[in-house]
Design a protein around this motif. Sequence first.
Motif, PDB file in Angstrom:
ATOM      1  N   ARG A  96       0.831  -1.213   0.000  1.00 39.39           N
ATOM      2  CA  ARG A  96       0.000   0.000   0.000  1.00 39.39           C
ATOM      3  C   ARG A  96       0.861   1.258   0.000  1.00 39.39           C
ATOM      4  N   ASN A 100      -5.977   4.577   0.013  1.00 40.79           N
ATOM      5  CA  ASN A 100      -4.962   3.643   0.517  1.00 40.79           C
ATOM      6  C   ASN A 100      -4.369   4.127   1.838  1.00 40.79           C
ATOM      7  N   ASP A 143     -11.248  -2.067  -2.639  1.00 39.75           N
ATOM      8  CA  ASP A 143      -9.975  -2.274  -3.329  1.00 39.75           C
ATOM      9  C   ASP A 143     -10.201  -2.530  -4.808  1.00 39.75           C
ATOM     10  N   ILE A 152      -2.660  -6.048  -4.015  1.00 38.78           N
ATOM     11  CA  ILE A 152      -3.347  -5.729  -2.763  1.00 38.78           C
ATOM     12  C   ILE A 152      -4.748  -6.330  -2.777  1.00 38.78           C
TER      13      ILE A 152
END
Lengths: 184, 184
Positions: free
Chosen positions: A13, A66, A100, A161
């Motif tokens: 991140r 993020n 995400d 991620i």
Amino acid sequence: MEFRMAKWEVFLRVIAILFLVLTACLVAFDTQTKVVFLMISKKATYKDLDALKILVYVTSTAAGYNMLQLCKHTFSALPTISNFKTSYYMYIAWITFLLDQIAVYLTFATNTAAFQAAIFALNGSEAFQWMKICNKFTRFCEQIAGALLCGYIAPIIMTMISAISAYKVFRMYSSKRFMHFKGK
Amino acid sequence: MEFRMAKWEVFLRVIAILFLVLTACLVAFDTQTKVVFLMISKKATYKDLDALKILVYVTSTAAGYNMLQLCKHTFSALPTISNFKTSYYMYIAWITFLLDQIAVYLTFATNTAAFQAAIFALNGSEAFQWMKICNKFTRFCEQIAGALLCGYIAPIIMTMISAISAYKVFRMYSSKRFMHFKGK
């Protein structure tokens, strides 16, 4: 082991935020002034092109998002909150997974739109009789190219991620029964 | 329960294929001829624009890929192959997951690039002195707009498919230990 994955997620991140901020800055602070005809000069900024404007907004928002996720990690590292119930954990995990996903797709899409616009600016279009722009504003275009490169690295990291957040959600389900939680 | 998920996946893949094929056909068979000046006529096809060419190729390929995945389902429905070892299952599940991801991102990206090009064709660009195209080739542009709409429905369905394949991969891992398989 849980800790190792969290460390990876934080690391990814942070890298994603760096690239997103870099992209936004490279685009937003890119200007070039050129004398077009005698005393008339023209200034090129990212505001000339909607695709670049949207790129700045989206990459900044994605970086902010993020950053918020990083804050969440700091909080959930506190010992008292580690006793969350599974249902609460799943709630957070699902929301993170969905957000995400949205973040990756939005960043990727705006980058691709800006890339397409850049291709037109670079090559023009013979069929449409659109003239090239980049042969006049060369330095401006080079900086945008760099920004787009960074802008493509960011979504690649963000897919990793989102794979981690998918892992966090789906490993809680039984491998035998459809959409059933595992027994403790 | 396993069967119910497989049914959903097949259903979603069939819908995705329909929309992908529809997009490719709408773009590929879109032509309009217009008299530009006296006897000189100009024909607009998808070949005038690289973004549309790539869109046709990518949507066709994605449709083909989903078709192959459907074939895989037909084969794995055979009773004898249901005794696969977990390692083999995981191998297939990981590859499907990765290919699904690539398919979604590529379809989404080419669609967005085509969308950006369409915006330029529709509005032109004052800053760049690019003229509008769609006021001349209205019917052509309307058909492209329809294609882009279908082209955006396809990746939305494909994200659901890739969520299913992520579920298939990650539910096999332990919820307690990092990246460990569950015991049987």
